[in-house]
Enzyme design. Structure first.
Site, short mmCIF file in Angstrom:
data_model
loop_
_atom_site.label_atom_id
_atom_site.label_comp_id
_atom_site.label_asym_id
_atom_site.label_seq_id
_atom_site.Cartn_x
_atom_site.Cartn_y
_atom_site.Cartn_z
CE LYS A 86 -3.36 -4.37 5.41
NZ LYS A 86 -2.26 -5.43 4.93
CD GLU A 108 -11.63 -5.66 3.56
OE1 GLU A 108 -12.30 -4.79 3.66
OE2 GLU A 108 -10.38 -5.12 2.98
CB SER A 376 4.28 -1.78 3.09
OG SER A 376 4.72 -3.33 2.32
C1 LIG Z 1 -1.72 -5.94 3.85
C2 LIG Z 1 -0.55 -4.97 3.05
C3 LIG Z 1 0.40 -5.26 1.80
C4 LIG Z 1 -0.33 -5.26 0.62
O1 LIG Z 1 -1.32 -3.99 0.60
P1 LIG Z 1 -1.39 -2.98 -0.70
O2 LIG Z 1 -2.92 -2.53 -0.70
O3 LIG Z 1 -1.00 -3.46 -1.33
O4 LIG Z 1 -0.24 -1.74 0.09
C5 LIG Z 1 1.81 -4.81 1.77
N1 LIG Z 1 3.03 -4.62 2.30
C6 LIG Z 1 2.16 -4.61 3.92
C7 LIG Z 1 3.30 -4.62 4.81
C8 LIG Z 1 1.06 -5.48 4.56
O5 LIG Z 1 0.35 -5.43 5.30
#
Ligand SMILES: *Cc1c(COP(=O)(O)O)cnc(C)c1O
Length: 408
Positions: A86, A108, A376
């Protein structure tokens, strides 16, 4: 209402008249920075000194041996500052806000991860920051609310509607309409009206650019498949961006929740439960009923629990350019456990969806084939949920003891 920024049948910018000038300005600024190679250099420099870019591409030797199929690599977005991909998006938008000469950002947040990232960016750039969050989410996500406030942001609990993410989005738009001259709305994922899906993808594309370069350096060839979880779609678009012109299979993994048959999931592209519609300023597949009312979604991971999905991914789905699967809560917890024990890595529950699907497929591939899983984010934020799911008695005792301390 103006139509622009379409990806096949999806996307667009369905805006109230009053916001059109603001979106025009944003789009013009975004077009300008895209043409300016110095802007990208500044962005990369900022991310390498403030976050952890380039993030490593880790060979998961033990998992590879365990499954006995494809070589498994993990792209380590968990090593970013604040623990997830993020930050790529918010820091990029922060630089853009600076260019536009605005001093205030709003956002948000549902689970609170985007709120924390945005509050972090605002502190670093010296912006005022207001975060809109459904009242129910404020109660559920106290640790993240605590950090947003400590970082200097104002968190406003939204008491309208169902008091969750979609209500927070509406409230953020309402704020923006009244404060367009001073304020930028930092949208958190590759959704929403144009140019947000494209702009968020642009900043997240650093993931795929790096991963492609890294795998060519390490292995001298491209992966067979790459896997990413899909909430709004920003980490998936980030990874996929690096391989769009390659013969690489792109696999997006959605929240299967308690199973597709149960109806308790957030699978928009991998189930038949979603249909095209317009909401929140853009057109995509939404989990909605025949009257266009949004359905309840469920996932063990708050970050994947969303009714819509990136219009860019919706288009790729319809054109067969990417494959979408879903992973159930149960499989996700099993994949998380295995990754912790085999590699000493704790993926976020969101990311664990990508791991779960990759683990299903890796044994069927040959040993000279390669796959990349996008991690992620890191999972320590999920301690309450995971400890509950694993039914850990020592953790329960700890929570009880803490509660008693406050009662005393
Ligand atoms: C917010 C989040 C996501 C989902 O968001 P995408 O926009 O689909 O990437 C996935 N993994 C983590 C660790 C997150 O914090």
């Amino acid at each position: 209402m103006k139509k622009r920024g379409y990806y096949g049948n999806f996307g667009g910018a369905f805006l109230p008249e009053i916001l059109i000038a603001t979106f025009d300005e944003l789009e013009a600024q975004f077009e300008k920075i895209k043409q300016d190679p110095k802007f990208w250099d500044t962005y990369v420099q900022l991310m390498s000194s403030y976050s952890c870019r380039p993030t490593p591409l880790t060979f998961a030797r033990n998992l590879t041996n365990y499954f006995g199929g494809a070589k498994i690599y993990i792209k380590r977005e968990d090593l970013n500052h604040t623990g997830a991909h993020k930050l790529n998006n918010v820091m990029g938008q922060g630089l853009l806000v600076q260019k536009m000469g605005k001093q205030r950002v709003i956002a948000e947040t549902g689970a609170g991860q985007h709120g924390v990232a945005c509050a972090t960016m605002a502190a670093k750039f010296g912006f005022d920051c207001t975060i809109y969050m459904g009242e129910i989410d404020v109660i559920r996500q106290r640790p993240n609310v605590f950090w947003m406030e400590q970082l200097g942001a104002t968190v406003i609990p939204v008491t309208n509607g169902t008091r969750i993410l979609k209500d927070a989005i509406n409230e953020a738009f309402r704020d923006w309409v009244s404060n367009m001259d001073t304020t930028h709305y930092v949208l958190g994922t590759a959704c929403g009206p144009h140019p947000f899906p494209e702009m968020v993808t642009y900043f997240q594309s650093i993931i795929g650019q790096e991963a492609r370069k890294q795998i060519l350096e390490i292995e001298g060839k491209l992966p067979k498949r790459v896997y990413a979880c899909v909430g709004g779609g920003s980490n998936a678009m980030g990874l996929f961006s690096g391989f769009l012109n390659d013969p690489v299979e792109l696999v997006g993994v959605e929240a299967g929740g308690k199973g597709l048959a149960s109806g308790l999931h957030a699978s928009r592209l991998s189930s038949d439960d979603a249909s095209p519609g317009v909401a929140q300023g853009y057109k995509t597949y939404f989990l909605q009923d025949d009257d266009g009312q949004m359905k309840e979604t469920h996932s063990i991971s708050a970050g994947l629990d969303y009714v819509g999905v990136s219009p860019i991914l919706a288009d790729m789905h319809d054109k067969g350019l990417a494959r979408f699967e879903s992973a159930t809560d149960e499989k996700v917890i099993a994949a998380l456990k295995l990754t912790m024990q085999k590699e000493g890595i704790i993926p976020a529950l969101e990311s664990s969806h990508a791991f779960a699907q990759a683990f299903e497929e890796a044994p069927q591939l040959s040993k000279d084939e390669i796959i990349i899983i996008n991690q992620s984010g890191r999972g320590d934020k999920d301690i309450f949920t995971v400890a509950d799911a694993l039914d850990d008695p020592k953790w329960k005792k700890f929570i009880k003891t803490k509660a008693e301390e406050y009662h005393a």
